[in-house]
Design a protein around this motif. Structure first.
Motif: not given
Length: 337
Positions: A210, A239-243, A247-248
């Motif tokens: 992050a 790390r993002t909100f995407e699950t 990771n993104t």
């Protein structure tokens, strides 16, 4: 602050200027390019008399640099840095492929993978001996024994080895490791970075989960401030909100880092998503964005891997991916020369 010199300055006058800067308590980064020679001033430049510097007959211009990272800044070093491992280079048009298992497990495993990835075109062997794991009950690596197994694999294949260091107390164990990796969790372990700055070893620095790009470059600065300029930056996903993915992958980080810094930038598509079939398209995207290399996890039997088997490619899958990577690299070279 940077001092841009006129073309073809006399060596004696350059040395006199550098000596004067040292008398002012400033260290300097001297970069001589094909057309431009730059002196980057490192230290407290607030009291430097710019007019006095500008009056020097070998000085073209003097500019203040606002970014806090100096040694890693492209303004200080306009030409791309090339990290040289002898027969293998990364940066400045040299594309590196680092491949191997997340964790070293057995002699048979690491040597088999090393031979397979070399045959497919990899020019570095990666393998974890010390493993940072979220759970204290997960496999932590073979430690010193794992490094010895990597060295055996190097004897068998000739591939330079890459492995992650986790603690200062392990530094002596890495004396014969070609390329020391600093993992995402240790990106801001500043005491470790300081010591690696004195090591003289090429360092593969991974971006934190992050962390901003400026924080990433400041971590590289810690290493370079100690005198070690052999740093490669690795974008491994944030790390993002995407699950849907682990990771993104921040593809925009590649051209941005190369715009801000002269250091080579590689991409780790395996950790970026944690999904094997995404490794190939993300490798293609990395090449298109200007990356200087990729790092891919490969295991001879991913289902039985002790660490990150779910994101590892088999040797056959890696071979297919490498065919695509080579094709894209040839396309880039043909189009952009």
């Amino acid at each position: 602050m940077i001092v841009i010199l006129k073309q073809h300055p006399e060596t004696e006058k350059v040395n006199q200027l550098l000596h004067q800067l040292e008398e002012w308590g400033l260290s300097h980064h001297y970069s001589q390019g094909t057309l431009t020679t730059i002196i980057g001033l490192i230290g407290d430049t607030s009291k430097v008399d710019v007019d006095m510097l500008q009056a020097n007959d070998i000085v073209e211009t003097v500019k203040r640099v606002s970014e806090p990272y100096k040694a890693a800044n492209r303004k200080f070093h306009p030409e791309d840095t090339v990290i040289d491992f002898g027969n293998v280079k990364i940066g400045g048009g040299h594309f590196g492929v680092i491949a191997g298992p997340c964790s070293v497990e057995t002699p048979e495993q690491v040597i088999a993978v090393a031979k397979a990835v070399k045959q497919s075109g990899a020019n570095f062997l990666r393998g974890g001996a010390f493993k940072p794991r979220t759970s204290p009950y997960a496999f932590q690596g073979l430690r010193a024994e794992g490094l010895e197994l990597l060295m055996e694999a190097r004897k068998e294949t000739g591939l330079p080895i890459v492995s992650e260091i986790m603690s200062l107390e392990h530094l002596d164990l890495f004396a014969d490791v070609d390329f020391i990796q600093v993992g995402a969790r240790n990106m801001q372990n500043f005491e470790l970075l300081k010591q690696l700055g004195h090591s003289g070893k090429p360092i593969l620095l991974k971006r934190g989960l992050a962390n901003t790009l400026e924080e990433f470059l400041m971590s590289a600065e810690y290493i370079m401030a100690g005198g070690n300029e052999n740093v490669v930056l690795c974008e491994r996903g944030i790390r993002t909100f995407e699950t849907m993915t682990r990771n993104t992958l921040d593809i925009s980080a590649i051209p941005m880092l190369k715009h801000l810094s002269h250091l080579p930038v590689i991409v780790d598509p395996s950790h970026a998503t944690g999904i094997p079939w995404l490794v190939e398209p993300l490798s293609k995207a990395a090449i298109a964005a200007g990356a200087d290399g990729v790092m891919i996890e490969v295991h001879n039997d991913p289902k039985k891997a002790l660490c990150d088997g779910a994101q590892s490619l088999t040797p056959a899958q890696f071979d297919d991916t490498m065919k695509t990577v080579k094709r894209y690299m040839q396309f880039e070279e043909k189009i952009f020369g």
